[in-house]
Design an enzyme around this catalytic site. Sequence first.
Site, PDB file in Angstrom:
ATOM      1  N   ASP A 164     -35.388 -51.578   4.581  1.00  0.00           N
ATOM      2  CA  ASP A 164     -33.962 -51.748   4.846  1.00  0.00           C
ATOM      3  C   ASP A 164     -33.136 -51.144   3.717  1.00  0.00           C
ATOM      4  O   ASP A 164     -33.416 -51.375   2.538  1.00  0.00           O
ATOM      5  CB  ASP A 164     -33.594 -53.228   4.961  1.00  0.00           C
ATOM      6  N   ASP A 193     -36.898 -48.496   8.513  1.00  0.00           N
ATOM      7  CA  ASP A 193     -36.557 -49.668   9.323  1.00  0.00           C
ATOM      8  C   ASP A 193     -35.044 -49.709   9.514  1.00  0.00           C
ATOM      9  O   ASP A 193     -34.431 -48.716   9.883  1.00  0.00           O
ATOM     10  CB  ASP A 193     -37.098 -50.935   8.677  1.00  0.00           C
ATOM     11  N   ASP A 197     -29.514 -55.137   7.643  1.00  0.00           N
ATOM     12  CA  ASP A 197     -30.180 -56.242   8.324  1.00  0.00           C
ATOM     13  C   ASP A 197     -29.810 -57.590   7.725  1.00  0.00           C
ATOM     14  O   ASP A 197     -29.660 -57.731   6.502  1.00  0.00           O
ATOM     15  CB  ASP A 197     -31.699 -56.076   8.234  1.00  0.00           C
ATOM     16  N   ARG A 246     -29.827 -50.735  17.954  1.00  0.00           N
ATOM     17  CA  ARG A 246     -29.400 -51.762  16.999  1.00  0.00           C
ATOM     18  C   ARG A 246     -28.126 -51.352  16.263  1.00  0.00           C
ATOM     19  O   ARG A 246     -28.139 -51.135  15.054  1.00  0.00           O
ATOM     20  CB  ARG A 246     -30.508 -52.094  15.993  1.00  0.00           C
TER      21      ARG A 246
END
Length: 523
Positions: A164, A193, A197, A246
């Site tokens: 992240d 990734d 997040d 996302r």
Amino acid sequence: MRQPVTRRLQAALATLALAAVAAAGGIVLSAPEASAATGSATGYATQNGGTTGGAGGQTVRATTGTAIHAALCGRAADSTPIVIEVEGTINHGNTSKVSGDSCNTAAGVIELKQISNVTIVGVGGGAVFDQIGIHIRESSNIIIQNVTVRNVKKSGSPTSNGGDAIGMESGVRNVWVDHTTLEASGGESEGYDGLFDMKADTRYVTLSYSILRNSGRGGLVGSSESDVSNGFVTYHHNLYENIDSRAPLLRGGVGHMFNNHYVRINSSGINSRAGARAKVENNYFEDSKDVLGTFYTDAAGYWQVSGNTLDNVTWSSPGSDNNPAGPDMKSTTTVSIPYAYTPDAADCVRDVVSRTAGAGKGLKVSDGNCTAQPPTEPTPGPTEPTPDPTDPTPGPTDPTPPTGTNLSIGAGSDGSSKASGTSFGHLRDGDLNTHWSPAGSTGHASIKWDSATAVSSVVIREAAGSAGSIGAWRLLDDAGTVLASGDGAGTISFPRTTLRKITFEIVSSTGSPRIAEYETYTS
């Protein structure tokens, strides 16, 4: 006079410690002064006591990751305000673990762990975190501004922060990330990734005037369908460019997305699921697919839409685990926003975002009239966020008090371990002077019937003297499907469901939660 002398000694020792680690290189001390970070927090970061970062504290300059850690470790306490001005490239080669009573750092990642009241801001020629992520854990009142974080990997070499760019987890509160550029060079198969997040009870976060691009995953709120204690996140004036999915993925909780420019969203965009509620307004969606809906799950989420522009947006067909909001986007809930804001019209979003978003843009912001301008100065002085939010109304709709018969009267009840002296029967006896408490700070209780019963609303009433103790919660049907999630006791409304058992699960709380009545209604 004993206490003031002690505090002065602690401050002096902290200054000496910071000077010592400065000698290792990469850090420049300066006197307390106005922060290089400018502007004031916006969106949900203004709630729960507000987000001011290190305002009012000492300002230091760091040119290595080790120096950033040294600045954190040189403070008098883990809550002592500090502004860390960063210039240059931060990478694995110059980021080592530093130890101290006011920090908990690790090599290979910028670690903001178990601390509060910190600002990290890029200055001078800019700050680039190259292949190294920023990890915020068990921390509060954090500002990250005017930095670039790029090519952070979870596999391959080197790895950092679970892949992240910026990641938050475990009881994080009040974070403002502003004017950043977060980018990758591919998706999961290339070792990357998420860019932004949040998981494991992270709340009151704003991402503003930032660029997220060239990644398989923009970011998530909640790591699984059971991780729904996160939320109250604002995304505004950001550019999402060449993102597969996302943008963000929202599991449970509330998200507010306004004045963002989405371009080349390749698979799915705002993915509201598992009882989440998204307010999506005045955004510009361009050359993209499935920009809003519930995707890759049958656990429904909800949305309120207004003022958005769709420019060459395509939609997939609905299915059992695919519920796109378009092509005719309509609201499925309402979301009340507790803070003031003035959105730009969608037709100028592309222009105003291009002139304001990202690191190195002079921290310019929109005035709500499609004009970029310098930010206003922040209000000085640190503010400790107050715990356990009770801001938005919980549940997938803004409920009204139910009417009719309380179906819990005469029903059965059970649940997890209960505190001594309490009873599950007290949940359904109609007496506000009795109550049930879990054995700890979390637990669950259920109302159950011998035959299938239609339920569309629940009222959770806390016992006298314990109002506000219930934090995050989930409401589950007899199959374990999440019917609603949110924060705080009160009225919970959801689509009418026929079931034989309905469970109220307390995910977090302060003190000892005490439920006097767990009422259920058909209407």
